[in-house]
Design a protein around this motif. Structure first.
Motif, PDB file in Angstrom:
ATOM      1  N   ARG A 145       0.678   4.202  -3.454  1.00 29.19           N
ATOM      2  CA  ARG A 145       1.074   5.353  -2.727  1.00 29.19           C
ATOM      3  C   ARG A 145       1.731   6.038  -3.698  1.00 29.19           C
ATOM      4  O   ARG A 145       1.836   6.920  -3.849  1.00 29.19           O
ATOM      5  N   ARG A 146       3.248   5.611  -3.351  1.00 27.17           N
ATOM      6  CA  ARG A 146       4.493   6.575  -3.532  1.00 27.17           C
ATOM      7  C   ARG A 146       4.884   6.163  -5.732  1.00 27.17           C
ATOM      8  O   ARG A 146       4.507   7.299  -5.800  1.00 27.17           O
TER       9      ARG A 146
ATOM     10  N   GLU B 221       0.974  -1.110   0.142  1.00 28.75           N
ATOM     11  CA  GLU B 221       0.147  -0.175   0.306  1.00 28.75           C
ATOM     12  C   GLU B 221       0.804   1.044   0.036  1.00 28.75           C
ATOM     13  O   GLU B 221       0.871   2.529  -0.886  1.00 28.75           O
TER      14      GLU B 221
ATOM     15  N   GLU C 237       1.938   6.074  -7.020  1.00 33.80           N
ATOM     16  CA  GLU C 237       1.391   6.908  -8.398  1.00 33.80           C
ATOM     17  C   GLU C 237       2.176   8.437  -8.022  1.00 33.80           C
ATOM     18  O   GLU C 237       1.364   9.595  -9.181  1.00 33.80           O
ATOM     19  N   ARG C 238       2.423   8.939  -6.824  1.00 35.10           N
ATOM     20  CA  ARG C 238       3.042  10.665  -6.613  1.00 35.10           C
ATOM     21  C   ARG C 238       4.304   9.874  -7.622  1.00 35.10           C
ATOM     22  O   ARG C 238       4.687  11.593  -7.948  1.00 35.10           O
TER      23      ARG C 238
END
Length: 244
Positions: A26-27, A22, A29-30
């Motif tokens: 998220r990383r 998870e 996507e950034r």
């Protein structure tokens, strides 16, 4: 993520997604989703690991994606993840089981990414990675990567642990320690499975990390035919294959 230099991850593959998927998603996507959405030719994911970044690249783009992962344990999870992607996304995904330099990718992408990779390969393999990226990119294509540490800590450092994550009756967690060792930084992962507060089992795996000053990365990339350019995120560096 995986290691294009060939670390086997035989222990960590069991725990990786449960404890790290998870935050890694998220990383990714950034760091990469915006650039992937602008890709028009293709994308290469060097050191694809269990496919967390690969999935973000597929979801964010409409171009072919090449996932390079030499570690059999991590690639097994990647293939299982790919089985659930859906036929349309699987049709755009090619998995390469060798090292970066053995994938034989020539001018297939305008974007390449290497997440948690550059510091995890020894200097000779790092230089091979630059050359492989330069060959894989079309002119004007860009490699995005997070840089390795520039030096070593003064002593052993305990980092923030992973988990706990509950699954059924068990809790999964890991302690993470950085240990300087003769010019190399060893990342030590001590995994534990607990039930009712008692340890059921444990396992350990260590990964070497090679620090490198930014000037060293610039010189190595330039020797491979890449030039460092502005990156889209402050945590990243970017190297471009020049036109002409």
């Amino acid at each position: 993520m995986g290691d294009p230099g060939g670390t086997d991850y035989a222990v960590s593959a069991e725990f990786y997604d449960l404890l790290q998927a998870e935050p890694d998603r998220r990383r990714a996507e950034r760091w990469f989703a915006g650039a992937a959405g602008r890709a028009r030719h293709g994308i290469v994911d060097f050191g694809a690991g269990t496919g967390i970044v690969t999935r973000v690249l597929l979801e964010s783009s409409g171009v072919p994606v090449h996932a390079v992962e030499p570690a059999p344990a991590m690639r097994t999870v990647l293939m299982s993840r790919a089985a659930a992607f859906g036929a349309d996304r699987r049709a755009r995904l090619t998995v390469h089981p060798g090292r970066a330099e053995d994938a034989g990718l020539e001018a297939v992408a305008d974007l390449a990414v290497a997440a948690n990779v550059v510091g995890c390969v020894e200097p000779a393999a790092r230089r091979a990675l630059w050359r492989a990226a330069a060959r894989a990119l079309v002119p004007g294509g860009v490699l995005l990567f997070d840089p390795p540490p520039v030096g070593l800590p003064d002593g052993i450092e305990a980092l923030e642990g992973l988990g706990p994550v509950r699954m059924g009756a068990d809790s999964y967690l890991a302690d993470v320690t950085r240990v300087p060792d003769r010019g190399v930084l060893r990342m030590v992962f001590d995994y534990r499975v607990e039930r009712a507060g008692l340890a059921v089992r444990g396992a350990r795996e260590e990964f070497p990390v090679w620090p490198a000053e930014p000037a060293v990365l610039v010189a190595e990339a330039a020797q491979a035919g890449l030039e460092l350019v502005a990156a889209p995120h402050p945590d990243l560096l970017a190297a471009r294959r020049p036109h002409g």
